[in-house]
Design a protein around this motif. Structure first.
Motif, mmCIF file in Angstrom:
data_model
loop_
_atom_site.group_PDB
_atom_site.id
_atom_site.type_symbol
_atom_site.label_atom_id
_atom_site.label_comp_id
_atom_site.label_asym_id
_atom_site.label_seq_id
_atom_site.Cartn_x
_atom_site.Cartn_y
_atom_site.Cartn_z
ATOM 1 N N UNK A 267 0.822 -1.217 0.000
ATOM 2 C CA UNK A 267 0.000 0.000 0.000
ATOM 3 C C UNK A 267 0.861 1.275 0.000
ATOM 4 N N UNK A 268 2.025 1.231 -0.665
ATOM 5 C CA UNK A 268 2.920 2.381 -0.634
ATOM 6 C C UNK A 268 2.299 3.643 -1.240
ATOM 7 N N UNK A 269 1.354 3.478 -2.161
ATOM 8 C CA UNK A 269 0.748 4.635 -2.822
ATOM 9 C C UNK A 269 -0.356 5.292 -1.995
ATOM 10 N N UNK A 270 -0.837 4.588 -0.980
ATOM 11 C CA UNK A 270 -1.979 5.106 -0.215
ATOM 12 C C UNK A 270 -1.728 5.280 1.269
ATOM 13 N N UNK A 271 -0.777 4.546 1.824
ATOM 14 C CA UNK A 271 -0.653 4.473 3.279
ATOM 15 C C UNK A 271 -0.363 5.826 3.932
ATOM 16 N N UNK A 272 0.436 6.656 3.294
ATOM 17 C CA UNK A 272 0.741 7.971 3.881
ATOM 18 C C UNK A 272 -0.514 8.838 3.945
ATOM 19 N N UNK B 60 -6.115 13.271 17.672
ATOM 20 C CA UNK B 60 -6.567 12.779 18.970
ATOM 21 C C UNK B 60 -6.183 11.319 19.202
ATOM 22 N N UNK B 61 -5.767 10.629 18.144
ATOM 23 C CA UNK B 61 -5.331 9.237 18.256
ATOM 24 C C UNK B 61 -3.953 9.187 18.905
ATOM 25 N N UNK B 62 -3.771 8.267 19.847
ATOM 26 C CA UNK B 62 -2.505 8.174 20.577
ATOM 27 C C UNK B 62 -1.399 7.497 19.785
ATOM 28 N N UNK B 63 -1.757 6.513 18.956
ATOM 29 C CA UNK B 63 -0.732 5.807 18.182
ATOM 30 C C UNK B 63 -1.359 5.165 16.956
ATOM 31 N N UNK B 64 -0.652 5.255 15.845
ATOM 32 C CA UNK B 64 -1.057 4.602 14.600
ATOM 33 C C UNK B 64 -0.076 3.469 14.350
ATOM 34 N N UNK B 65 -0.596 2.264 14.257
ATOM 35 C CA UNK B 65 0.232 1.069 14.094
ATOM 36 C C UNK B 65 -0.033 0.462 12.727
ATOM 37 N N UNK B 66 0.952 0.485 11.878
ATOM 38 C CA UNK B 66 0.845 -0.133 10.554
ATOM 39 C C UNK B 66 1.543 -1.482 10.609
ATOM 40 N N UNK C 8 6.427 -0.146 4.215
ATOM 41 C CA UNK C 8 6.975 0.028 5.564
ATOM 42 C C UNK C 8 7.692 1.365 5.711
ATOM 43 N N UNK C 9 8.563 1.700 4.768
ATOM 44 C CA UNK C 9 9.332 2.942 4.890
ATOM 45 C C UNK C 9 8.443 4.169 4.720
ATOM 46 N N UNK C 10 7.459 4.090 3.834
ATOM 47 C CA UNK C 10 6.534 5.212 3.643
ATOM 48 C C UNK C 10 5.709 5.436 4.909
ATOM 49 N N UNK C 11 5.246 4.346 5.513
ATOM 50 C CA UNK C 11 4.448 4.451 6.733
ATOM 51 C C UNK C 11 5.268 5.021 7.883
ATOM 52 N N UNK C 12 6.511 4.569 8.008
ATOM 53 C CA UNK C 12 7.377 5.078 9.078
ATOM 54 C C UNK C 12 7.648 6.565 8.897
ATOM 55 N N UNK C 13 7.891 6.969 7.669
ATOM 56 C CA UNK C 13 8.160 8.378 7.385
ATOM 57 C C UNK C 13 6.926 9.240 7.678
ATOM 58 N N UNK C 14 5.745 8.644 7.531
ATOM 59 C CA UNK C 14 4.503 9.373 7.789
ATOM 60 C C UNK C 14 4.182 9.462 9.278
ATOM 61 N N UNK C 15 4.980 8.768 10.099
ATOM 62 C CA UNK C 15 4.820 8.891 11.547
ATOM 63 C C UNK C 15 4.200 7.713 12.253
#
Length: 229
Positions: free
Chosen positions: A13-18, A27-33, A43-50
């Motif tokens: 999902x590299x094109x959409x995950x960010x 308000x969300x405490x943590x986003x877990x991909x 994985x790298x795109x999601x990590x870069x997005x926080x």
């Protein structure tokens, strides 16, 4: 303030995950991909997005969700609410407050974001998805008195109640298992109408004949298995 964690199973999902991560309210405490053995840069795109990124090499939607829950279970402070949402940007993550509101304000245990026809973009659900949802929810109503109209992946549940369900399915039966067990455990549940649009990329389930058949077999298997208990 309620502690809310979001779990996003993601396969290629590299094109959409960010975009999904970026649209989730602060308000969300943590986003877990949970990177489910992707062959692209999910994985790298999601990590870069926080997001917090976990890796589950065993292929399967349920495997990814269980990996996310296992991570949450090990935290020193566990959340009040778990939200599940797909990584393809077909849902509107900014509607998360609407999905969790019945839990926070009304004492509900479990909420399904229902992809009602009036709020769905044309072509966002395939004919087989629409029929599959109708068949599954109709059987659940006839066999168990359930009031579900959808098996939508955008959902919220109290963490303690989710733990009580003892989720097991490793693949496509995850969503219907949760709904069946919610009935069995007498959870207070509601549906909240949500918008739905065409996903980015090709669906790994409804986009292939094999995926569609396998998902259908798993979903019906769970429904009839519970009927003979």
């Amino acid at each position: 303030m309620h502690d809310i964690r979001v779990i996003i199973p993601a396969f290629n999902e590299e094109k959409s995950i960010a975009q999904v991560i970026g649209a989730i309210p602060d308000t969300v405490n943590e986003i877990i991909v949970v990177n489910n053995n992707s062959t692209d840069q999910t994985a790298s795109v999601a990590a870069e997005a926080g997001a917090t990124v976990l890796t589950e090499t065993r292929m399967g939607y349920g495997y990814a969700c269980l990996m996310g829950l296992n991570y949450v279970d090990k935290q020193s402070k566990t959340p009040d609410i778990i939200v599940f949402i797909d990584g393809d940007y077909s849902d509107y993550p900014q509607e998360l407050p609407k999905v969790v509101a019945p839990i926070i304000k009304e004492g509900v245990d479990f909420v399904i974001g229902a992809r009602v026809k009036s709020l769905r973009e044309k072509g966002s659900m395939t004919p087989q998805q629409v029929f599959g949802n109708w068949l599954a929810t109709t059987l659940m109503r006839l066999m168990y008195g359930a009031k579900f109209s959808d098996l939508g992946p955008f959902r919220a549940i109290r963490y303690d109640k989710l733990k009580e369900l003892g989720m097991q399915d490793k693949t496509y039966g995850w969503t219907v298992e949760m709904q069946l067990k919610a009935i069995k455990h007498r959870l207070a549940y509601v549906e909240v109408p949500v918008r739905y649009k065409k996903r980015i990329g090709i669906s790994k389930v409804s986009g292939t004949v094999k995926g569609t058949i396998f998902a259908g077999v798993k979903i019906l298997g769970w429904i009839f298995k519970y009927g003979f208990k």
